[in-house]
Design a protein around this motif. Structure first.
Motif, mmCIF file in Angstrom:
data_model
loop_
_atom_site.group_PDB
_atom_site.id
_atom_site.type_symbol
_atom_site.label_atom_id
_atom_site.label_comp_id
_atom_site.label_asym_id
_atom_site.label_seq_id
_atom_site.Cartn_x
_atom_site.Cartn_y
_atom_site.Cartn_z
ATOM 1 N N GLU A 134 0.829 -1.200 0.000
ATOM 2 C CA GLU A 134 0.000 0.000 0.000
ATOM 3 C C GLU A 134 0.869 1.258 0.000
ATOM 4 O OE1 GLU A 134 -4.117 1.225 2.165
ATOM 5 O OE2 GLU A 134 -2.477 0.638 3.506
ATOM 6 N N GLY A 135 0.612 2.140 -0.969
ATOM 7 C CA GLY A 135 1.319 3.408 -1.061
ATOM 8 C C GLY A 135 2.703 3.331 -1.678
ATOM 9 N N ALA A 136 3.151 2.137 -2.067
ATOM 10 C CA ALA A 136 4.492 1.976 -2.624
ATOM 11 C C ALA A 136 4.432 1.886 -4.146
ATOM 12 C CB ALA A 136 5.162 0.734 -2.056
ATOM 13 N N GLU A 137 5.492 2.374 -4.768
ATOM 14 C CA GLU A 137 5.584 2.324 -6.223
ATOM 15 C C GLU A 137 5.867 0.903 -6.728
ATOM 16 O OE1 GLU A 137 8.419 4.678 -8.930
ATOM 17 O OE2 GLU A 137 7.553 6.164 -7.543
ATOM 18 N N ARG A 138 6.757 0.217 -6.010
ATOM 19 C CA ARG A 138 7.171 -1.122 -6.445
ATOM 20 C C ARG A 138 6.557 -2.190 -5.541
ATOM 21 N NH1 ARG A 138 13.354 -1.293 -6.490
ATOM 22 N NH2 ARG A 138 12.969 -0.439 -4.445
ATOM 23 N N PRO A 139 6.276 -3.365 -6.088
ATOM 24 C CA PRO A 139 5.705 -4.445 -5.279
ATOM 25 C C PRO A 139 6.766 -5.130 -4.416
ATOM 26 C CG PRO A 139 6.012 -5.180 -7.531
ATOM 27 C CD PRO A 139 6.387 -3.723 -7.505
ATOM 28 N N GLY A 140 6.290 -5.851 -3.411
ATOM 29 C CA GLY A 140 7.176 -6.620 -2.554
ATOM 30 C C GLY A 140 7.624 -7.922 -3.179
ATOM 31 N N CYS A 141 6.804 -8.461 -4.071
ATOM 32 C CA CYS A 141 7.139 -9.727 -4.726
ATOM 33 C C CYS A 141 6.296 -9.861 -5.991
ATOM 34 C CB CYS A 141 6.843 -10.898 -3.781
ATOM 35 S SG CYS A 141 7.212 -12.542 -4.454
ATOM 36 N N VAL A 142 6.891 -10.456 -7.001
ATOM 37 C CA VAL A 142 6.165 -10.856 -8.204
ATOM 38 C C VAL A 142 6.585 -12.295 -8.477
ATOM 39 C CG1 VAL A 142 5.716 -10.416 -10.649
ATOM 40 C CG2 VAL A 142 6.267 -8.489 -9.123
ATOM 41 N N VAL A 143 5.589 -13.179 -8.583
ATOM 42 C CA VAL A 143 5.885 -14.598 -8.786
ATOM 43 C C VAL A 143 4.892 -15.200 -9.769
ATOM 44 C CG1 VAL A 143 4.515 -15.251 -6.746
ATOM 45 C CG2 VAL A 143 6.211 -16.849 -7.661
ATOM 46 N N ASP A 144 5.400 -16.023 -10.654
ATOM 47 C CA ASP A 144 4.558 -16.818 -11.544
ATOM 48 C C ASP A 144 4.399 -18.188 -10.892
ATOM 49 O OD1 ASP A 144 4.529 -14.679 -13.262
ATOM 50 O OD2 ASP A 144 5.754 -15.611 -14.811
ATOM 51 N N THR A 145 3.210 -18.431 -10.338
ATOM 52 C CA THR A 145 2.933 -19.718 -9.704
ATOM 53 C C THR A 145 2.480 -20.706 -10.775
ATOM 54 O OG1 THR A 145 0.611 -19.232 -9.262
ATOM 55 C CG2 THR A 145 2.208 -18.546 -7.587
ATOM 56 N N ILE A 146 2.828 -21.967 -10.598
ATOM 57 C CA ILE A 146 2.421 -23.006 -11.542
ATOM 58 C C ILE A 146 1.651 -24.075 -10.761
ATOM 59 C CG2 ILE A 146 3.178 -24.677 -13.270
ATOM 60 C CD1 ILE A 146 5.869 -23.096 -13.343
ATOM 61 N N SER A 147 0.423 -24.328 -11.192
ATOM 62 C CA SER A 147 -0.427 -25.326 -10.545
ATOM 63 C C SER A 147 -0.994 -26.255 -11.601
ATOM 64 C CB SER A 147 -1.586 -24.649 -9.806
ATOM 65 O OG SER A 147 -1.112 -23.711 -8.868
ATOM 66 N N ARG A 148 -1.324 -27.462 -11.175
ATOM 67 C CA ARG A 148 -1.993 -28.418 -12.060
ATOM 68 C C ARG A 148 -3.305 -28.834 -11.406
ATOM 69 N NH1 ARG A 148 2.601 -32.253 -14.925
ATOM 70 N NH2 ARG A 148 3.605 -30.508 -16.023
ATOM 71 N N TYR A 149 -4.382 -28.734 -12.205
ATOM 72 C CA TYR A 149 -5.716 -29.039 -11.717
ATOM 73 C C TYR A 149 -6.352 -30.128 -12.571
ATOM 74 C CZ TYR A 149 -5.049 -24.465 -9.542
ATOM 75 O OH TYR A 149 -4.553 -23.399 -8.837
ATOM 76 N N THR A 150 -6.992 -31.078 -11.889
ATOM 77 C CA THR A 150 -7.759 -32.121 -12.544
ATOM 78 C C THR A 150 -9.205 -31.955 -12.079
ATOM 79 O OG1 THR A 150 -5.852 -33.585 -12.478
ATOM 80 C CG2 THR A 150 -7.997 -34.600 -12.907
ATOM 81 N N PHE A 151 -10.119 -31.959 -13.023
ATOM 82 C CA PHE A 151 -11.540 -31.763 -12.710
ATOM 83 C C PHE A 151 -12.290 -33.080 -12.772
ATOM 84 C CE2 PHE A 151 -10.063 -27.614 -13.897
ATOM 85 C CZ PHE A 151 -10.733 -26.754 -13.019
ATOM 86 N N ASN A 152 -13.351 -33.169 -11.972
ATOM 87 C CA ASN A 152 -14.252 -34.312 -12.048
ATOM 88 C C ASN A 152 -15.009 -34.238 -13.371
ATOM 89 O OD1 ASN A 152 -13.813 -35.402 -9.391
ATOM 90 N ND2 ASN A 152 -14.896 -33.624 -8.595
ATOM 91 N N PRO A 153 -15.390 -35.384 -13.915
ATOM 92 C CA PRO A 153 -16.207 -35.357 -15.136
ATOM 93 C C PRO A 153 -17.524 -34.627 -14.873
ATOM 94 C CG PRO A 153 -15.480 -37.591 -14.629
ATOM 95 C CD PRO A 153 -15.106 -36.736 -13.466
#
Length: 156
Positions: A134-153
């Motif tokens: 809040e109030g800052a120009e730059r973020p504290g962290c930037v991350v590309d998270t990778i997840s794998r999801y399987t759905f029920n039919p």
């Protein structure tokens, strides 16, 4: 407000979609101290408010990895997965810490669904989470998270 997905097709169609932002969270000294205890990283810039006040940041700062770990807290606030059989964290790419998160500041997560692709019976999703200060120009962290999801039919 969380974006809802209930199928692989919905995730695939949402590539590039902005997922919005989470609620603000105060970075407290208690949270930083708990992380220090859990990881054994008790460096003074994190846990010694008196010494940190005269240090380079003017106060204690959160561990970079604590800031990164907030991605796990923010993800379900950004995305809700319904009809899911299983989801697993697959990893991360491009983790950066552009600014220190001072104790007492407020942070929130901003999400973007960068990509989605079918891998075997799952959908691999990359969500970029930017931990805004809040109030800052730059973020504290930037991350590309990778997840794998399987759905029920889908049954009708």
């Amino acid at each position: 407000m969380s974006t809802r997905f209930s199928s692989a097709a919905q995730l695939l169609a949402a590539q590039g979609q902005d997922l919005g932002v989470t609620e603000w969270l105060e970075m407290t000294q208690a949270r930083v101290n708990l992380f220090a205890e859990a990881t054994g990283d008790r460096q003074w810039i994190h846990v010694d408010p008196a010494r940190a006040a005269s240090g380079p940041f003017g106060a204690c700062i959160a561990h970079g990895y604590l800031t990164l770990a907030l991605a796990n807290l923010f993800m379900p606030q950004l995305m809700t997965l319904e009809n899911m059989a299983m989801g697993v964290n697959y990893g991360t790419d491009r983790v950066r810490f552009p600014a220190a998160v001072r104790v007492g500041s407020r942070v929130r997560g901003h999400g973007q669904l960068v990509s989605a692709q079918v891998i075997d019976t799952a959908v691999q999703v990359v969500v970029r989470i930017t931990v805004q200060i809040e109030g800052a120009e730059r973020p504290g962290c930037v991350v590309d998270t990778i997840s794998r999801y399987t759905f029920n039919p889908v049954t009708e």
